[in-house]
Design an enzyme around this catalytic site. Sequence first.
Site, short mmCIF file in Angstrom:
data_model
loop_
_atom_site.label_atom_id
_atom_site.label_comp_id
_atom_site.label_asym_id
_atom_site.label_seq_id
_atom_site.Cartn_x
_atom_site.Cartn_y
_atom_site.Cartn_z
N HIS A 6 130.71 19.25 -21.47
CA HIS A 6 131.80 18.38 -22.04
C HIS A 6 132.87 19.21 -22.69
CE1 HIS A 6 133.36 15.08 -24.76
NE2 HIS A 6 133.67 14.88 -23.67
N GLU A 33 133.38 19.51 -17.75
CA GLU A 33 134.36 18.31 -17.78
C GLU A 33 135.62 18.93 -18.50
OE1 GLU A 33 136.02 14.74 -19.96
OE2 GLU A 33 135.13 16.82 -20.83
N ASP A 35 140.04 17.73 -20.07
CA ASP A 35 140.97 16.81 -20.09
C ASP A 35 142.43 17.33 -19.77
OD1 ASP A 35 139.10 14.66 -21.37
OD2 ASP A 35 138.99 16.45 -22.69
N HIS A 48 142.35 17.76 -25.15
CA HIS A 48 141.94 16.16 -25.31
C HIS A 48 142.98 15.07 -25.76
CE1 HIS A 48 139.85 12.68 -26.92
NE2 HIS A 48 139.02 12.67 -25.74
N GLU A 108 139.33 14.79 -16.07
CA GLU A 108 139.86 13.53 -16.77
C GLU A 108 141.37 13.43 -17.01
OE1 GLU A 108 139.44 10.55 -20.48
OE2 GLU A 108 138.00 12.10 -20.27
#
Length: 245
Positions: A6, A33, A35, A48, A108
């Site tokens: 993450h 993962e 962003d 993020h 994301e």
Amino acid sequence: MNIYAHRGNSGFFPENTICAFKKSLDLGVYGIELDVHKTKDGILVVHHDETVDRMFDGKGYIKKLTLEQIKELTIKDDEYKDNPECKIPTLDEVLELIEPTNLNLNIELKNNKIAYKDIEKDVVALVKKYKMEKRVVISTFNVKSLKKLSKLNSKIKTAYLVSALTFKRGGLKKALKTCKDCKCTYIHPSYDLVNKEFVDEAHKKDILVQVYTVNSITIMRKLIKFKVDGIFTNYPKIINTIVND
């Protein structure tokens, strides 16, 4: 079970940096993962928050800063402030790093608060550039965005992100219907929403369940019993050891 690092190996290194991503490459996990936002000059960057304030020595929204301004920022963490790999990276830079590996990537889109123009189209174009369509999942809380993605490229899997707030608005039945309507392969719920019923109902509808953000061994063991399909964790090496114990 798919284990994602993450924001990279973020439990030990600065999140969403090339440093954190490089430290994830040899952990034996399924994927990473991250962003994505867009700068004032339309460049996709990996970070993020909507603003740079929390992690870097600057202020302001990413959408109001150019890439050049963003690259001038220094991380606040004294241990890493002189590390050139602890800047805000572009998505292009990260894809270049990941492409030669066997890792998968969850991107994301951070467009639930800010409507970045053409962010779906731009992300899909970059993924295609690196021929990573089959190794990428694009996730978002934004339902309109998911519908755009399904029309742009059917080869790239998508995931509907679900928070406690989203869930209150319609519960499991509505969340799964949204997945079907948007042609999502995955639903990505917060760990506190997940129980056996959640996973069983999703699986009945051929929707895979990947859970965020799991940093507790106790919670991880529960999720294994529920037979979730994947998890996102800040401690990928530790969690991966438990899963494969």
